[in-house]
Design a protein around this motif. Structure first.
Motif, PDB file in Angstrom:
ATOM      1  N   PRO A 127       0.837  -1.201   0.000  1.00  0.00           N
ATOM      2  CA  PRO A 127       0.000   0.000   0.000  1.00  0.00           C
ATOM      3  C   PRO A 127       0.874   1.255   0.000  1.00  0.00           C
ATOM      4  O   PRO A 127       1.965   1.246   0.582  1.00  0.00           O
ATOM      5  CB  PRO A 127      -0.800  -0.113   1.307  1.00  0.00           C
ATOM      6  CG  PRO A 127      -0.244  -1.270   2.046  1.00  0.00           C
ATOM      7  CD  PRO A 127       0.658  -2.039   1.173  1.00  0.00           C
ATOM      8  N   SER A 128       0.410   2.275  -0.693  1.00  0.00           N
ATOM      9  CA  SER A 128       1.227   3.488  -0.787  1.00  0.00           C
ATOM     10  C   SER A 128       0.328   4.691  -0.645  1.00  0.00           C
ATOM     11  O   SER A 128      -0.779   4.718  -1.180  1.00  0.00           O
ATOM     12  CB  SER A 128       1.934   3.513  -2.138  1.00  0.00           C
ATOM     13  OG  SER A 128       2.244   4.828  -2.510  1.00  0.00           O
ATOM     14  N   ASP A 129       0.757   5.712   0.104  1.00  0.00           N
ATOM     15  CA  ASP A 129      -0.093   6.904   0.230  1.00  0.00           C
ATOM     16  C   ASP A 129       0.438   8.042  -0.633  1.00  0.00           C
ATOM     17  O   ASP A 129      -0.251   9.010  -0.855  1.00  0.00           O
ATOM     18  CB  ASP A 129      -0.244   7.334   1.702  1.00  0.00           C
ATOM     19  CG  ASP A 129       0.852   6.797   2.597  1.00  0.00           C
ATOM     20  OD1 ASP A 129       1.117   5.579   2.478  1.00  0.00           O
ATOM     21  OD2 ASP A 129       1.446   7.566   3.370  1.00  0.00           O
ATOM     22  N   GLY A 130       1.641   7.935  -1.136  1.00  0.00           N
ATOM     23  CA  GLY A 130       2.189   9.004  -1.970  1.00  0.00           C
ATOM     24  C   GLY A 130       1.872   8.764  -3.436  1.00  0.00           C
ATOM     25  O   GLY A 130       1.123   7.845  -3.786  1.00  0.00           O
ATOM     26  N   PRO A 131       2.398   9.602  -4.313  1.00  0.00           N
ATOM     27  CA  PRO A 131       2.164   9.437  -5.746  1.00  0.00           C
ATOM     28  C   PRO A 131       2.942   8.245  -6.333  1.00  0.00           C
ATOM     29  O   PRO A 131       2.564   7.728  -7.374  1.00  0.00           O
ATOM     30  CB  PRO A 131       2.665  10.757  -6.347  1.00  0.00           C
ATOM     31  CG  PRO A 131       3.659  11.284  -5.350  1.00  0.00           C
ATOM     32  CD  PRO A 131       3.213  10.776  -4.002  1.00  0.00           C
ATOM     33  N   ARG A 132       4.004   7.820  -5.670  1.00  0.00           N
ATOM     34  CA  ARG A 132       4.797   6.711  -6.211  1.00  0.00           C
ATOM     35  C   ARG A 132       4.242   5.391  -5.702  1.00  0.00           C
ATOM     36  O   ARG A 132       3.844   5.267  -4.555  1.00  0.00           O
ATOM     37  CB  ARG A 132       6.257   6.856  -5.756  1.00  0.00           C
ATOM     38  CG  ARG A 132       7.019   7.919  -6.538  1.00  0.00           C
ATOM     39  CD  ARG A 132       8.250   8.356  -5.771  1.00  0.00           C
ATOM     40  NE  ARG A 132       9.298   7.332  -5.687  1.00  0.00           N
ATOM     41  CZ  ARG A 132      10.298   7.230  -6.537  1.00  0.00           C
ATOM     42  NH1 ARG A 132      10.370   8.061  -7.561  1.00  0.00           N
ATOM     43  NH2 ARG A 132      11.212   6.304  -6.391  1.00  0.00           N
ATOM     44  N   ARG A 133       4.231   4.396  -6.579  1.00  0.00           N
ATOM     45  CA  ARG A 133       3.803   3.064  -6.162  1.00  0.00           C
ATOM     46  C   ARG A 133       4.916   2.443  -5.327  1.00  0.00           C
ATOM     47  O   ARG A 133       6.083   2.827  -5.438  1.00  0.00           O
ATOM     48  CB  ARG A 133       3.492   2.202  -7.373  1.00  0.00           C
ATOM     49  CG  ARG A 133       2.244   2.683  -8.106  1.00  0.00           C
ATOM     50  CD  ARG A 133       2.032   1.957  -9.405  1.00  0.00           C
ATOM     51  NE  ARG A 133       1.684   0.547  -9.203  1.00  0.00           N
ATOM     52  CZ  ARG A 133       1.456  -0.303 -10.202  1.00  0.00           C
ATOM     53  NH1 ARG A 133       1.572   0.108 -11.463  1.00  0.00           N
ATOM     54  NH2 ARG A 133       1.145  -1.562  -9.951  1.00  0.00           N
ATOM     55  N   SER A 134       4.536   1.469  -4.492  1.00  0.00           N
ATOM     56  CA  SER A 134       5.492   0.940  -3.538  1.00  0.00           C
ATOM     57  C   SER A 134       5.507  -0.594  -3.592  1.00  0.00           C
ATOM     58  O   SER A 134       4.460  -1.227  -3.684  1.00  0.00           O
ATOM     59  CB  SER A 134       5.086   1.433  -2.144  1.00  0.00           C
ATOM     60  OG  SER A 134       6.002   0.948  -1.195  1.00  0.00           O
TER      61      SER A 134
END
Lengths: 469, 410
Positions: A127-134
């Protein structure tokens, strides 16, 4: 005894600094004990000593790789090699030397492990909360390669955040690369793309070919625990004989009804009737199998030029360039011909330019094709096409370039030298001027080539005069 | 019919693609994502997994569709087969490629297709997928596109700009077999397509008059594939065809694919066990031609039948048939001759050349340097080894060939 304890990360550079200091004092390898991981706390090495220390680039490259090996003895081996290098620079280049051989084998094992890391790390999306995937992965390499192996992923996956956790530590990337000490094994969430991957793995497998050894030598079992797709292998192997038997038992089935209609629409029925136009003859010639040259050559090289031309120029056979491009006289010999025609006022566009044999004949030599002269049988078979061209073009004058063309046109196999420059009669009754083939001129030594080139130009200008008359 | 899910399509269209042997991802330009986009290629290819058929998975190898208007007898996707059909949308291919790539499962995409409607239509769709990956998504991984013979030159030109590798399959080792088993294909147009790719690659390497370099065209070159065992061609014929192809079209690889039973097979081809050992020997022979200086004819002529010896490798077979040239003095022999010694690989030969500059090379040194001395020893002399009569002994082949299989009593 000096104790040296190297840190977890940046250890090659640390070893290099210490080794340089020790070697500058010519400390003998037996007097140093090397440790890993910053656990023991070593002794401070002596300050830089009086002796210069040299190391070849080959050695440093080798040492940098060997530094990632899991063998605790590697530091001592490398230091021993460095000391030996001070008196004998050549041993490191001698594959027969036992120390060189051992270090090379260690480096090879590290390189293989690095390669397998680049191959077998499998990311799960986090899961990612920023614009970049994680993404995250867990991997257990054989050697201590995290630091050496991680930059590859930074170059490849620069637009995403990722982490690779290993027993040795963790590499993290968020635009720049960080290394952390080992933590607990991360909990990776399920990822739908991994299910698709399993589908792909199971279906790209051909059950009729079983080569388990080949698979195991490249994907050893020690890596399987981190590769989810390997869970499928046992079942795939168990099912394979049944699937192959089922294929055999099913045998051939009846084709669906539309199949015949579809193929009938696109299948070209070859037209073998005597062609009525030059275009029709060309289409037939493209499929020609009269002699065996068609199997090796790329394609039939048909004549080119003015259909109503009063002049026909016949060469021997297409060469390498002509064969690839499918057009006559486009290689070096063709250029010489075109230049010389231009020089004597003959326009290639107002002549029909063709060859006695329409396929390239060659012997393969590695990446090159060596030209071969066509034999009498090939010339005879191909005369079928030359005759059709001659009937339809009906030239007033023909120029035969070289012995093959002269033979095809006149049936006379006598040597060319006394015949060159003369006008003979073709088998179908027209005049033919005999001259050199331009490729011969290109093969001669410079002196002879100059003479032949003059004769060639003289002959072509005679052709121009005959045409004007 | 209910619309198929992505997973069902993937199952059908990867199953349909598995008869293409190539999965190479090496030898292209170096590039990476630090200046934007996604992906990298660093010279060496990477095999991300292996299946139990011994083939590697480096690329996502799928067909765009397995609908096809051609009727090639050896192919599972031929129009007359009753195999299940499916078709990906371009977006689906792009998504699968990128999502697998981000999880480090693949190096890129190998896209092929059945011929739908026309060669141009098919090639156009494939080029569109490559363009979406490269231009819309900044994908810098590897792309291998199958080129369709007879597709228009403009489409092939664009394919070469996006793809690292292009390939056209020669399909069968002899023209007559192509005409018979693949009646819609023509050997001369297949070869002309390869010639076009070679010429385009060469043109892209030349600077224009302004000194500018044109964009790279298929920088990882082209390859082709031949099916082995579907026709009567001998290994000698096959190697001759390969030598012609290598010399003419600057091919990086010729792949040999043992003909294997396919579901819903055509009645004209036998469902025999695929000749995997023959395929293996052909690959070895191919290596000898490309890296060891052998000519196709020398290898093919080692046995009068025109077939390679299945029990021993082709280099050993050649050495046994040419014993007059052995034993070789390792201290003095030329590089070319060392390369012909059974048990010496190219790396071993490089090491021997380096080591003998430093002093005599002995038996133990050769073992350490990776030579397979069990194979090499009848063929070499060393300061501490001489084969004596071994080189010419009658039973030499039997020392290498595996014992004949015991017949089972019922």
């Amino acid at each position: 005894m000096i104790r040296v304890d190297l840190p977890r990360f940046g250890r090659f550079d640390a070893w290099r600094d210490v080794a340089r200091q020790l070697a500058s004092n010519r400390v003998t390898p037996g007097d140093v004990a090397w440790g890993d991981g910053g656990l023991f706390g070593g002794d401070a090495p002596p300050p830089i000593g009086p002796h210069p220390v040299i190391a070849t680039k080959d050695f440093l490259d080798l040492a940098r790789t060997v530094a990632s090996h899991s063998d605790p003895e590697r530091w001592a081996l490398l230091y021993g090699a460095l000391i030996r290098l001070q008196d004998d620079r050549s041993f490191i280049a001698n594959p027969a030397d036992p120390l060189t051989s051992r270090l090379s084998r260690m480096a090879k094992s590290v390189r293989r492990d690095l390669h397998k890391m680049h191959a077998f790390v499998r990311f799960h999306e986090l899961p990612s909360d920023g614009p970049r995937r994680s993404f995250g992965a867990w991997f257990e390499p054989e050697h201590l390669i995290l630091e050496a192996g991680a930059p590859f992923f930074a170059r490849r996956f620069a637009d995403m955040d990722w982490l690779i956790a290993t027993p040795e530590g963790m590499a993290r990337f968020d635009g720049s690369l960080h290394f952390d000490p080992p933590g607990p094994r991360p909990n990776l969430p399920p990822d739908a793309s991994h299910d698709l991957w399993q589908t792909y793995f199971a279906n790209i497998f051909n059950p009729a070919r079983i080569k388990t050894q080949a698979m195991l030598s490249e994907m050893p079992r020690k890596y399987w625990k981190n590769l989810p797709e390997t869970d499928l292998i046992a079942q795939m192997l168990a099912d394979a004989p049944r699937r192959v038997q089922a294929m055999r038992d099913a045998g051939a089935t009846d084709a669906p009804a539309f199949a015949a209609r579809v193929t009938a629409r696109i299948r070209q029925i070859p037209d073998d009737s005597l062609p009525e136009t030059l275009g029709g003859a060309r289409d037939q010639a493209l499929r020609c199998t009269r002699c065996d040259l068609c199997h090796a050559a790329t394609q039939t090289v048909w004549g080119e030029g003015d259909l109503s031309a009063p002049l026909m120029i016949v060469g021997e056979a297409p060469g390498d360039h002509e064969d690839l491009q499918g057009r006559p006289f486009v290689g070096p010999a063709g250029q010489l011909l075109r230049q010389t025609m231009d020089q004597v006022g003959l326009d290639p566009a107002q002549a029909w330019m063709t060859n006695a044999v329409k396929h390239f004949k060659f012997t393969p030599r590695g990446k090159r094709r060596i030209h071969q002269n066509p034999n009498a049988g090939e010339i005879r078979h191909c005369k079928w096409w030359l005759d059709i061209e001659r009937r339809m073009i009906a030239p007033r004058l023909t120029v035969a370039l070289g012995a093959t063309a002269a033979f095809a046109l006149t049936g006379n196999r006598l040597p060319l030298t006394p015949r060159r420059g003369g006008v003979e009669t073709t088998l179908d009754g027209g005049p033919v001027l005999i001259t050199w083939h331009p490729s011969l001129i290109l093969r001669l030594d410079p002196g002879a080539a100059a003479t032949a080139r003059e004769q060639f130009a003289l002959d072509l200008s005679q052709a121009a005069r005959l045409m004007a008359a | 019919m209910a619309a198929r899910t992505l997973q069902q399509k993937l199952a059908i269209l990867s199953d349909a693609a598995k008869y293409d042997a190539s999965c190479a991802s090496s030898g292209t330009t170096r590039r990476d994502s630090r200046s934007g986009g996604l992906g990298s290629t660093e010279g060496m290819g990477i095999c991300h997994a292996y299946t139990p058929d011994g083939r590697c998975i480096s690329l996502l190898k799928i067909l765009m569709t397995n609908f096809c208007i051609y009727d090639c007898a050896y192919c599972i996707n031929r129009v007359s087969s009753n195999v299940e059909r499916a078709r990906f949308t371009p977006e689906e291919v792009v998504t699968l490629t990128l999502e697998f790539y981000r999880r480090n499962m693949i190096e890129g995409l190998f896209l092929s297709s059945g011929i739908i409607r026309s060669p141009d239509q098919t090639m156009g769709d494939m080029v569109r997928i490559a363009r979406m990956l490269r231009v819309d998504h900044g994908f810098k991984g590897y792309i291998h596109l199958k080129t369709i013979p007879d597709a228009s030159p403009e489409l092939v030109a664009e394919a070469g700009l996006h793809a690292d590798r292009l390939s056209v399959n020669i399909e069968l080792p002899q023209d007559a077999s192509i005409r018979e088993l693949a009646p819609e294909k023509r050997p001369e147009t297949i070869r002309a397509a390869m010639a076009d790719v070679r010429l385009s690659r060469e043109a892209a390497k030349e600077r224009t008059h302004t000194g500018k370099r044109p964009p790279r065209f298929a920088p990882a070159g082209q390859s082709t594939q031949m099916i082995i065992g579907a026709d009567a061609a001998t290994d000698r014929d096959i190697l001759k065809t390969s030598a012609n192809l290598y010399s003419g079209y600057d091919l990086k690889r010729v792949y040999y694919s043992a003909f294997s039973p396919i579901p819903d097979a055509s009645a004209v081809l036998p469902l025999v066990k695929p000749p995997l050992m023959r395929e293996h020997r052909l690959y070895q022979a191919d290596w000898l031609m490309r890296f060891y200086g052998f000519e196709a004819e020398e290898i093919g002529a080692a046995h009068p039948s025109g077939f390679l010896d299945l029990a021993i490798d082709p280099k050993l077979a050649w050495a046994l048939a040419n014993r007059a040239q052995f034993p070789v003095d390792v201290a003095r022999a030329s590089k070319e001759m060392l390369l012909r010694v059974p048990g010496f690989g190219t790396k071993t030969v490089t090491r021997i050349l380096a080591a003998r500059r430093n002093g005599p090379v002995r038996y133990g040194d050769l073992l350490r340097m990776g030579a397979i001395m069990s194979k090499a020893k009848p063929f070499v002399t060393l300061p501490d080894w001489h084969p004596g009569v071994l080189t010419d002994s009658a039973g030499l082949r039997a020392r290498f060939a595996p014992p004949p299989e015991q017949l089972q009593l019922l």
